[in-house]
Design an enzyme around this catalytic site. Structure first.
Site, PDB file in Angstrom:
ATOM      1  N   HIS A  32       0.830  -1.102   0.053  1.00 17.61           N
ATOM      2  CA  HIS A  32       0.001  -0.057  -0.036  1.00 17.61           C
ATOM      3  C   HIS A  32       0.854   1.204   0.075  1.00 17.61           C
ATOM      4  O   HIS A  32       1.641   1.477   0.847  1.00 17.61           O
ATOM      5  CB  HIS A  32      -1.043   0.058   1.222  1.00 17.61           C
TER       6      HIS A  32
ATOM      7  N   ASP B  37       0.330   5.502  -1.083  1.00 19.04           N
ATOM      8  CA  ASP B  37      -0.725   6.421  -1.451  1.00 19.04           C
ATOM      9  C   ASP B  37      -0.330   7.668  -2.279  1.00 19.04           C
ATOM     10  O   ASP B  37      -0.634   8.531  -2.383  1.00 19.04           O
ATOM     11  CB  ASP B  37      -1.438   6.966  -0.190  1.00 19.04           C
TER      12      ASP B  37
ATOM     13  N   GLU C  87      -9.265   1.710  -2.670  1.00 16.81           N
ATOM     14  CA  GLU C  87      -9.090   1.643  -1.161  1.00 16.81           C
ATOM     15  C   GLU C  87     -10.643   2.173  -0.407  1.00 16.81           C
ATOM     16  O   GLU C  87     -10.747   3.489  -0.351  1.00 16.81           O
ATOM     17  CB  GLU C  87      -8.073   2.481  -0.631  1.00 16.81           C
TER      18      GLU C  87
ATOM     19  N   HIS D 108     -13.390   2.033   3.748  1.00 19.36           N
ATOM     20  CA  HIS D 108     -12.092   2.827   4.368  1.00 19.36           C
ATOM     21  C   HIS D 108     -12.728   3.507   5.733  1.00 19.36           C
ATOM     22  O   HIS D 108     -13.067   2.401   6.554  1.00 19.36           O
ATOM     23  CB  HIS D 108     -11.669   4.082   3.346  1.00 19.36           C
TER      24      HIS D 108
ATOM     25  N   HIS E 287      -8.975  -1.698   7.335  1.00 21.01           N
ATOM     26  CA  HIS E 287      -9.924  -0.813   7.381  1.00 21.01           C
ATOM     27  C   HIS E 287     -11.332  -1.169   7.753  1.00 21.01           C
ATOM     28  O   HIS E 287     -12.104  -0.622   8.266  1.00 21.01           O
ATOM     29  CB  HIS E 287     -10.172   0.185   6.059  1.00 21.01           C
TER      30      HIS E 287
ATOM     31  N   HIS F  64      -2.486  -3.111   4.967  1.00 19.15           N
ATOM     32  CA  HIS F  64      -1.533  -2.330   5.820  1.00 19.15           C
ATOM     33  C   HIS F  64      -2.380  -2.295   7.290  1.00 19.15           C
ATOM     34  O   HIS F  64      -2.992  -1.503   7.593  1.00 19.15           O
ATOM     35  CB  HIS F  64      -1.509  -0.821   5.085  1.00 19.15           C
TER      36      HIS F  64
ATOM     37  N   ASP G 151       2.207   2.197   3.793  1.00 27.13           N
ATOM     38  CA  ASP G 151       1.230   3.271   3.808  1.00 27.13           C
ATOM     39  C   ASP G 151       1.972   4.709   3.701  1.00 27.13           C
ATOM     40  O   ASP G 151       1.635   5.660   4.124  1.00 27.13           O
ATOM     41  CB  ASP G 151       0.435   3.220   5.005  1.00 27.13           C
TER      42      ASP G 151
END
Length: 403
Positions: free
Chosen positions: A26, A28, A131, A158, A199, A220, A328
């Site tokens: 993961h 972003d 996500e 999420h 999540h 993650h 992450d």
């Protein structure tokens, strides 16, 4: 005019300390590029050192030994319905643009074999993961469209619930997965899209593990027994992972690593909310408020050793064949000391080697386990596609009209 940036490395992507690269679950970067420069990629040239603006650039990926990356095509849960779907498509477009801009450093990958081919060519295999279930707008057709565009995992939620699944950080509404949520999982299995349970609420995790016919991932997340945060995985769920064949990818976000950091972060959220600022806000006002709070309340620092503790805790419960890494990066405000950016993976590997991990065990953690799960999901899909048609179920059909 050819806008492709020539970025040929002098040597292939550097492997980790045991001769294999890192397959991270993961990152972003696409959302950071949206927020910082509105997808104007020339303003965040990844051939340049982006320290201070991003956790990720090409030189630091090479220094970290990253050989495969799931780029998150995340969109905020403040976006809903077709707006969320459109924003997700824009995120996919961003990843595609990165691949076109750096073709000698990044290679598109949608399968385990393509990941291996990218590695052989000295390029970073670039996969996509969506996500949050809000990205599909309660539509299995949209789910299939994202698969065709190259998305290879969907995180079911999420930070907020969706109509068909409960999030770890929202008030329970569905009690886990609804009937439509179960259908989403089954259709993902049929497609060969990985079910990502980071999540999600614990009951959502349990329901998904009951329904799925393919290995799942936690892209993650850490062990809740070491850091009691709802984003982490409870012990009973971890114990179910080996039978499923999945992988739990330890994350480096301090509040999911260290209990003191989790407690501090809760206090920071309260400080921001009292000022009318959303805890995830990235505005200048939010930055000032965080700095003000941290000046008065020094932030506990998670270290590489703390992350290694999490990795070892996961291993003790799920076994060495079911752990991985999901940093992450560019999705967190605060980072762990020694793991401040994507160049830091070798520090964690070296720490684990000093703790007695063999090179073979470390290679499973950094590379082989996520690669295996990706391949197994593909094999399950091949079997299911022979006997199942695409689902045309709707949330209204299975769960009834929205309340």
């Amino acid at each position: 005019m050819n806008d492709t940036v020539s970025t040929a490395p002098s040597t292939p992507t550097r492997p980790g300390p045991v001769g294999v690269p890192v397959f991270d679950g993961h990152n972003d970067l696409p959302w950071a590029l949206r927020e910082q420069v509105g997808y104007e990629l020339a303003r965040r040239e990844l051939t340049a050192d982006q320290s201070g603006t991003l956790h990720t650039d090409l030189a630091r990926l090479e220094a970290g030994g990253v050989g495969a990356q799931f780029w998150s095509v995340y969109v905020s849960t403040e976006l809903t319905g077709q707006t969320a779907v459109t924003a997700t498509l824009e995120q996919v477009d961003c990843v595609r643009a990165l691949l076109e801009r750096y073709p000698e450093r990044l290679a598109a990958a949608t399968s385990a074999s393509e990941v291996e081919r990218a590695r052989e060519s000295g390029r970073i295999a670039s996969l996509m993961g969506a996500e949050g279930g809000h990205s599909i707008g309660c539509s299995l057709g949209t789910l299939r469209a994202l698969y065709r565009l190259g998305v290879r995992y969907l995180t079911l939620t999420h930070n907020d619930n969706v109509a068909w699944a409960d999030s770890a950080t929202d008030e329970p509404r569905a009690g886990g997965l609804t009937r439509f949520g179960e259908e989403v999982v089954r259709e993902m299995n049929r497609l060969g899209m990985l079910v990502d349970l980071s999540h999600t609420a614990a009951d959502t995790m349990r329901d998904a593990l009951r329904v799925t016919r393919a290995p799942v991932i936690f892209s993650h997340s850490n062990a809740r027994s070491l850091c009691d945060h709802p984003r982490n995985v409870p012990e009973d769920v971890l114990r179910a992972v080996p039978d499923n064949g999945g992988v739990v990818m330890a994350t480096f976000v301090p509040k999911f690593v260290l209990q003191a950091a989790a407690d501090w972060d809760r206090s920071l959220d309260e400080h921001l909310l009292a000022r009318g600022i959303h805890p995830l806000a990235t505005s200048e006002e939010a930055r000032r408020a965080r700095a003000e709070f941290e000046a008065e309340h020094p932030r506990p620092r998670a270290t590489v050793s703390d992350v290694a503790d999490q990795v070892e805790r996961l291993r003790s419960v799920v076994g060495v064949d079911h752990v991985g890494l999901g940093g992450d990066f560019d999705g967190t405000v605060f980072t762990t000391s020694g793991l401040e950016d994507v160049s830091g993976y070798p520090a964690l590997s070296e720490e684990l080697l000093t703790r007695g991990w063999s090179e073979e065990e470390l290679a499973k953690l950094t590379w082989h386990n996520p690669l295996r799960v990706l391949g197994e999901a593909e094999r399950v899909s091949e079997r299911l596609r022979e006997r199942e048609e695409p689902s045309v179920a709707t949330v209204e059909q299975l769960d009834g009209p929205a309340a």
